[in-house]
Design a protein around this motif. Structure first.
Motif, PDB file in Angstrom:
ATOM      1  N   ALA A  84      31.885  75.723  99.284  1.00 17.50           N
ATOM      2  CA  ALA A  84      32.881  76.471  98.513  1.00 17.50           C
ATOM      3  C   ALA A  84      32.483  77.918  98.240  1.00 17.50           C
ATOM      4  O   ALA A  84      33.354  78.746  97.954  1.00 17.50           O
ATOM      5  CB  ALA A  84      33.135  75.760  97.182  1.00 17.50           C
ATOM      6  N   VAL A  85      31.200  78.236  98.319  1.00 18.60           N
ATOM      7  CA  VAL A  85      30.727  79.552  97.866  1.00 18.60           C
ATOM      8  C   VAL A  85      31.393  80.701  98.613  1.00 18.60           C
ATOM      9  O   VAL A  85      31.865  81.670  97.995  1.00 18.60           O
ATOM     10  CB  VAL A  85      29.186  79.637  97.978  1.00 18.60           C
TER      11      VAL A  85
ATOM     12  N   LYS B 240      34.219  80.754 100.145  1.00 16.15           N
ATOM     13  CA  LYS B 240      35.638  80.804  99.780  1.00 16.15           C
ATOM     14  C   LYS B 240      35.816  81.460  98.412  1.00 16.15           C
ATOM     15  O   LYS B 240      36.749  82.242  98.201  1.00 16.15           O
ATOM     16  CB  LYS B 240      36.219  79.396  99.753  1.00 16.15           C
ATOM     17  N   ILE B 241      34.915  81.144  97.484  1.00 14.76           N
ATOM     18  CA  ILE B 241      34.960  81.747  96.146  1.00 14.76           C
ATOM     19  C   ILE B 241      34.775  83.258  96.245  1.00 14.76           C
ATOM     20  O   ILE B 241      35.523  84.038  95.651  1.00 14.76           O
ATOM     21  CB  ILE B 241      33.893  81.117  95.234  1.00 14.76           C
ATOM     22  N   ARG B 242      33.778  83.661  97.045  1.00 10.92           N
ATOM     23  CA  ARG B 242      33.522  85.090  97.216  1.00 10.92           C
ATOM     24  C   ARG B 242      34.734  85.799  97.817  1.00 10.92           C
ATOM     25  O   ARG B 242      35.125  86.898  97.378  1.00 10.92           O
ATOM     26  CB  ARG B 242      32.298  85.267  98.108  1.00 10.92           C
ATOM     27  N   ASP B 243      35.342  85.171  98.824  1.00  6.88           N
ATOM     28  CA  ASP B 243      36.486  85.781  99.496  1.00  6.88           C
ATOM     29  C   ASP B 243      37.667  85.931  98.543  1.00  6.88           C
ATOM     30  O   ASP B 243      38.316  86.986  98.510  1.00  6.88           O
ATOM     31  CB  ASP B 243      36.887  84.917 100.699  1.00  6.88           C
ATOM     32  N   ARG B 244      37.951  84.908  97.752  1.00  8.36           N
ATOM     33  CA  ARG B 244      39.084  84.983  96.821  1.00  8.36           C
ATOM     34  C   ARG B 244      38.854  86.050  95.748  1.00  8.36           C
ATOM     35  O   ARG B 244      39.765  86.786  95.377  1.00  8.36           O
ATOM     36  CB  ARG B 244      39.314  83.627  96.158  1.00  8.36           C
ATOM     37  N   LEU B 245      37.613  86.121  95.254  1.00  9.10           N
ATOM     38  CA  LEU B 245      37.303  87.143  94.249  1.00  9.10           C
ATOM     39  C   LEU B 245      37.488  88.540  94.829  1.00  9.10           C
ATOM     40  O   LEU B 245      38.051  89.428  94.177  1.00  9.10           O
ATOM     41  CB  LEU B 245      35.869  86.960  93.743  1.00  9.10           C
ATOM     42  N   ASP B 246      37.010  88.735  96.046  1.00 13.97           N
ATOM     43  CA  ASP B 246      37.153  90.043  96.689  1.00 13.97           C
ATOM     44  C   ASP B 246      38.622  90.411  96.855  1.00 13.97           C
ATOM     45  O   ASP B 246      39.016  91.570  96.649  1.00 13.97           O
ATOM     46  CB  ASP B 246      36.455  90.040  98.052  1.00 13.97           C
ATOM     47  N   ARG B 247      39.453  89.435  97.225  1.00 12.30           N
ATOM     48  CA  ARG B 247      40.880  89.708  97.418  1.00 12.30           C
ATOM     49  C   ARG B 247      41.577  90.026  96.093  1.00 12.30           C
ATOM     50  O   ARG B 247      42.603  90.700  96.076  1.00 12.30           O
ATOM     51  CB  ARG B 247      41.546  88.531  98.125  1.00 12.30           C
ATOM     52  N   GLN B 248      40.994  89.547  94.994  1.00 13.67           N
ATOM     53  CA  GLN B 248      41.529  89.864  93.671  1.00 13.67           C
ATOM     54  C   GLN B 248      40.999  91.189  93.127  1.00 13.67           C
ATOM     55  O   GLN B 248      41.380  91.625  92.049  1.00 13.67           O
ATOM     56  CB  GLN B 248      41.169  88.755  92.678  1.00 13.67           C
ATOM     57  N   GLY B 249      40.079  91.799  93.876  1.00  8.70           N
ATOM     58  CA  GLY B 249      39.479  93.044  93.410  1.00  8.70           C
ATOM     59  C   GLY B 249      38.340  92.835  92.442  1.00  8.70           C
ATOM     60  O   GLY B 249      37.941  93.773  91.736  1.00  8.70           O
TER      61      GLY B 249
ATOM     62  N   CYS C 183      27.154  80.378 102.923  1.00  7.81           N
ATOM     63  CA  CYS C 183      26.789  80.338 101.502  1.00  7.81           C
ATOM     64  C   CYS C 183      25.623  81.281 101.237  1.00  7.81           C
ATOM     65  O   CYS C 183      25.654  82.071 100.288  1.00  7.81           O
ATOM     66  CB  CYS C 183      26.423  78.908 101.095  1.00  7.81           C
ATOM     67  N   ALA C 184      24.611  81.203 102.077  1.00  9.57           N
ATOM     68  CA  ALA C 184      23.435  82.066 101.925  1.00  9.57           C
ATOM     69  C   ALA C 184      23.811  83.533 101.983  1.00  9.57           C
ATOM     70  O   ALA C 184      23.254  84.368 101.254  1.00  9.57           O
ATOM     71  CB  ALA C 184      22.406  81.738 103.011  1.00  9.57           C
ATOM     72  N   GLU C 185      24.785  83.864 102.823  1.00 10.12           N
ATOM     73  CA  GLU C 185      25.197  85.254 102.989  1.00 10.12           C
ATOM     74  C   GLU C 185      26.077  85.726 101.841  1.00 10.12           C
ATOM     75  O   GLU C 185      25.983  86.867 101.389  1.00 10.12           O
ATOM     76  CB  GLU C 185      25.947  85.410 104.315  1.00 10.12           C
ATOM     77  N   ALA C 186      26.945  84.840 101.337  1.00  9.29           N
ATOM     78  CA  ALA C 186      27.912  85.235 100.313  1.00  9.29           C
ATOM     79  C   ALA C 186      27.279  85.489  98.958  1.00  9.29           C
ATOM     80  O   ALA C 186      27.798  86.269  98.158  1.00  9.29           O
ATOM     81  CB  ALA C 186      28.997  84.169 100.182  1.00  9.29           C
ATOM     82  N   LEU C 187      26.166  84.830  98.680  1.00  8.94           N
ATOM     83  CA  LEU C 187      25.490  85.011  97.400  1.00  8.94           C
ATOM     84  C   LEU C 187      24.733  86.335  97.369  1.00  8.94           C
ATOM     85  O   LEU C 187      24.210  86.783  98.387  1.00  8.94           O
ATOM     86  CB  LEU C 187      24.527  83.857  97.142  1.00  8.94           C
TER      87      LEU C 187
END
Length: 406
Positions: free
Chosen positions: A70-71, A73-82, A105-109
């Protein structure tokens, strides 16, 4: 500039996403979600709420394959929300496996949190710790080596207890245990550097639940190293107890120039908003003069001269309004976060406090003439009366912000 801010212990700066910890940077506020990380929608919502409340870093639990999946996906959604707040992965027991199996996951964190006490046991401990550090090097991520009193590396404690038993004058168990907490952090950091992780990618924390023990440990840790330090009283508790305990412990250390980032570990009331821990962290730093986040409301406690609750309600309304407006004001009005607003309840201290604030109102106490003088920069500018004092004062605050910080 606060004398504490200018006399802070100089630690090595660590870059976490777009935020710097240590190296003379302002003390960073962080918090942690309590959602199931595998629930992408709930986690995104809470991360965004925490960031809006003032958390500059947000930690999420990564404890299972579903959470690791999920990590990204979480990062992507946050980025799209600004919402660009950096995410920290909290790993225990199986982090080495999850980072290997889920490279996205390792990259998104933006940072990994490792607990030396449960990264592995016996012969597995060193290689599993090494794998975590190798992933941090591979993805160029900083690491917080976070030692907790409640999950202390037992091999370190056993070694120090054996050494203590051979001493001519053995130390008491609590003293040995505190030393084990510090030793675990420092030896783990040395091991990480030996594996190739630079010192400017390492943050240390040694969390305990006792105020005096925490102060003692961080004083010693700060004297022994230059790593950036994360402060927090673990398992602080609920409500006023948790707030008071965390404030007592962290304020002493911050006053001594110790600490580069803080987290207030409050147990939330059932169903309560998680953002309180970020707000408390901000208020500790602001009331100590270390940082400014939002205009401060100065209000009297009330007494027999203020039997009406009108000034209490107005103070609460203004405080909520200022915090609500800050995300908008921050980008438009330079320095507005340093503004003081006084909402006072009677003629005894009301005029004086209102004059000393940037803008203030002195409401009538019991039996006083039903008028409310308003002061701006020490001078009375208007007198309010009638049923719309609250709305009129709020409009005056808006106008003051525009004319003084625009």
């Amino acid at each position: 500039m606060s004398t504490i801010a200018t006399n802070r212990t100089q630690t090595i700066g660590v870059k976490v996403g777009n935020i710097q910890i240590g190296g003379g940077a302002p003390i960073v506020v962080q918090s942690m979600t309590n959602t199931d990380t595998a629930d992408v929608g709930s986690t995104v919502k809470q991360v965004a709420e925490l960031a809006k409340a003032g958390s500059e870093l947000v930690r999420i639990t990564v404890n299972s394959e579903d959470a690791a999946k999920a990590v990204a996906k979480i990062r992507d959604r946050l980025d799209r929300q600004g919402c660009s707040v950096p995410l920290i992965g909290d790993f225990h027991f199986n982090g080495h496996k999850l980072l290997r199996q889920y490279p996205d996951c390792a990259e998104a964190l933006s940072k990994y949190r490792i607990n030396p006490g449960n990264v592995g046991k016996g012969k597995k401990r060193d290689p599993q710790f090494a794998q975590m550090i190798e992933f941090a090097c591979q993805y160029d991520k900083p690491v917080r080596i976070g030692v907790n009193w409640g999950s202390l590396d037992q091999s370190v404690l056993a070694r120090l207890l054996d050494e203590n038993a051979r001493m001519e004058t053995p130390k008491e168990l609590p003293q040995v245990t505190r030393e084990a907490v510090i030793t675990s952090a420092l030896e783990s950091a040395e091991r990480a550097e030996a594996l190739g992780l630079p010192s400017d990618r390492i943050v240390l924390s040694c969390k305990l639940s006792g105020v005096q023990e925490l102060i003692s440990v961080y004083q010693t840790l700060s004297a022994r190293c230059r790593y950036a330090l994360h402060l927090g009283l673990t398992e602080a508790g609920m409500g006023s107890k948790g707030i008071v305990a965390s404030t007592a412990a962290l304020s002493v250390l911050l006053q001594q120039g110790i600490g580069d980032t803080i987290r207030i570990s409050l147990t939330p009331e059932p169903g309560a908003n998680r953002t309180l821990e970020a707000i408390v962290a901000q208020e500790i730093l602001q009331t100590m003069g270390l940082r400014s986040f939002t205009p401060m409301v100065i209000a009297c406690p009330g007494c027999g001269r203020t039997t009406s609750d009108y000034f209490q309600r107005l103070a609460q309304q203004i405080q909520s309004y200022l915090r609500h407006k800050m995300p908008e004001w921050k980008g438009r009005y330079n320095g507005v976060e340093e503004m003081d607003v006084a909402v006072m309840g009677c003629v005894v201290n009301g005029p004086g406090e209102s004059k000393n604030a940037n803008i203030g109102i002195s409401l009538p106490g019991t039996g006083e003439t039903p008028i409310a003088p308003v002061y701006e920069d020490g001078k009375q500018t208007v007198v309010l009366k009638g049923d719309r004092i609250a709305e009129e004062f709020q409009a005056i605050v808006d106008r003051y912000v525009e004319t003084h910080y625009g």
